[in-house]
Write a protein that holds these residues in place. Structure first.
Motif, short mmCIF file in Angstrom:
data_model
loop_
_atom_site.label_atom_id
_atom_site.label_comp_id
_atom_site.label_asym_id
_atom_site.label_seq_id
_atom_site.Cartn_x
_atom_site.Cartn_y
_atom_site.Cartn_z
N VAL A 101 0.78 -1.28 -0.04
CA VAL A 101 0.06 0.15 0.01
C VAL A 101 0.80 1.28 -0.04
CG1 VAL A 101 -1.47 1.43 1.52
CG2 VAL A 101 -2.01 -1.12 1.07
N GLN A 102 1.89 1.48 0.68
CA GLN A 102 2.79 2.48 0.90
C GLN A 102 3.44 2.76 -0.64
OE1 GLN A 102 5.19 1.80 4.24
NE2 GLN A 102 3.89 2.80 5.67
N VAL A 103 3.91 1.55 -1.22
CA VAL A 103 4.50 1.65 -2.42
C VAL A 103 3.58 2.36 -3.35
CG1 VAL A 103 5.59 0.49 -4.59
CG2 VAL A 103 6.40 -0.18 -2.17
N VAL A 104 2.50 2.07 -3.57
CA VAL A 104 1.47 2.44 -4.32
C VAL A 104 1.29 3.96 -4.25
CG1 VAL A 104 -1.07 2.25 -5.20
CG2 VAL A 104 0.42 0.14 -4.99
N MET A 105 1.22 4.15 -2.96
CA MET A 105 0.99 5.65 -2.54
C MET A 105 2.11 6.31 -3.03
SD MET A 105 -1.11 5.43 1.12
CE MET A 105 -1.18 7.31 1.02
N GLN A 106 3.49 5.99 -2.64
CA GLN A 106 4.56 6.58 -3.12
C GLN A 106 4.53 7.05 -4.28
OE1 GLN A 106 7.61 7.60 -1.90
NE2 GLN A 106 7.21 7.33 0.21
N LEU A 107 4.02 5.81 -5.34
CA LEU A 107 4.12 6.03 -6.76
C LEU A 107 3.12 6.88 -7.37
CD1 LEU A 107 4.60 2.37 -7.99
CD2 LEU A 107 6.09 4.11 -8.19
N TYR A 108 1.91 6.79 -6.56
CA TYR A 108 0.83 7.94 -7.20
C TYR A 108 0.81 9.19 -6.66
CZ TYR A 108 -1.16 4.09 -10.05
OH TYR A 108 -1.60 3.07 -10.90
N TYR A 109 1.33 9.58 -5.51
CA TYR A 109 1.24 10.76 -4.81
C TYR A 109 2.59 11.51 -4.94
CZ TYR A 109 -3.35 9.87 -3.42
OH TYR A 109 -4.83 9.55 -3.57
N PHE A 110 3.71 10.69 -4.70
CA PHE A 110 4.92 11.48 -4.70
C PHE A 110 5.69 11.19 -6.21
CE2 PHE A 110 4.33 10.79 -0.34
CZ PHE A 110 4.28 12.01 -0.03
N MET A 111 5.39 10.40 -7.01
CA MET A 111 5.97 10.16 -8.03
C MET A 111 5.28 10.59 -9.40
SD MET A 111 8.93 8.77 -7.30
CE MET A 111 9.65 8.06 -8.85
N HIS A 112 3.80 11.03 -8.92
CA HIS A 112 3.01 11.61 -10.05
C HIS A 112 2.51 10.74 -11.12
CE1 HIS A 112 3.34 15.55 -8.08
NE2 HIS A 112 4.99 15.26 -7.84
N LEU A 113 2.39 9.42 -10.78
CA LEU A 113 1.98 8.77 -11.66
C LEU A 113 0.33 8.67 -11.99
CD1 LEU A 113 3.56 5.14 -11.32
CD2 LEU A 113 3.90 6.55 -12.96
N ASN A 114 -0.25 9.37 -10.96
CA ASN A 114 -1.77 9.76 -11.29
C ASN A 114 -2.01 10.81 -12.15
OD1 ASN A 114 -0.87 11.78 -9.67
ND2 ASN A 114 -2.42 11.52 -8.01
N GLU A 115 -1.12 11.57 -12.78
CA GLU A 115 -1.37 12.51 -13.73
C GLU A 115 -1.25 12.08 -15.17
OE1 GLU A 115 1.82 15.41 -13.28
OE2 GLU A 115 1.19 15.87 -11.05
N ARG A 116 -1.91 12.97 -15.74
CA ARG A 116 -2.07 12.52 -17.49
C ARG A 116 -0.56 12.37 -17.97
NH1 ARG A 116 -6.49 15.86 -20.19
NH2 ARG A 116 -7.83 14.52 -20.17
N GLY A 117 -0.81 11.33 -19.03
CA GLY A 117 0.30 10.98 -19.81
C GLY A 117 1.05 9.97 -19.18
#
Length: 116
Positions: free
Chosen positions: A69-85
């Motif tokens: 869960v923490q890895v997914v949160m790191q990827l999406y909120y701090f590595m910005h994988l939730n943004e377009r592109g």
């Protein structure tokens, strides 16, 4: 159009627009909330293992689930994988996780770690 709206990593030129300021403020709030939540998850993992509240057999899977869960949160909120592109990046990342999990599960069955 302000380049920060389409590309947040573009260098700042002058004062950002109100829309860019609101977007940066919203991202800042999300990052703080996710950081606090990850500290909470880390504390839960430490306290449950240190206090022996969960059985020893379930301790390692529990910690691995919280770490996932923490890895997914790191990827999406701090590595910005939730943004377009980042669609292909997400597809490749999740495909890699799926293949790795399938490989580990298959090897566990073949070696005999998990028996039915």
């Amino acid at each position: 159009m302000d380049p920060h709206v389409t590309d947040p990593s573009a260098p700042l030129k002058g004062k950002p627009s109100k829309k860019a300021e609101r977007q940066l403020a919203r991202e800042g709030k999300q990052q703080i909330i996710s950081f606090v939540f990850m500290i909470f998850l880390t504390s839960i993992a430490f306290l449950t293992v240190a206090s022996d509240t969960i059985p020893n057999r379930f301790a390692i899977p529990f910690i691995l689930i919280i770490a996932g869960v923490q890895v997914v949160m790191q990827l999406y909120y701090f590595m910005h994988l939730n943004e377009r592109g980042n669609g292909w990046t997400n597809i490749m990342l999740w495909t890699g996780f799926f293949v790795a999990a399938l490989t580990v599960a298959t090897l566990m069955l073949l070696i005999g770690v998990t028996k039915y």
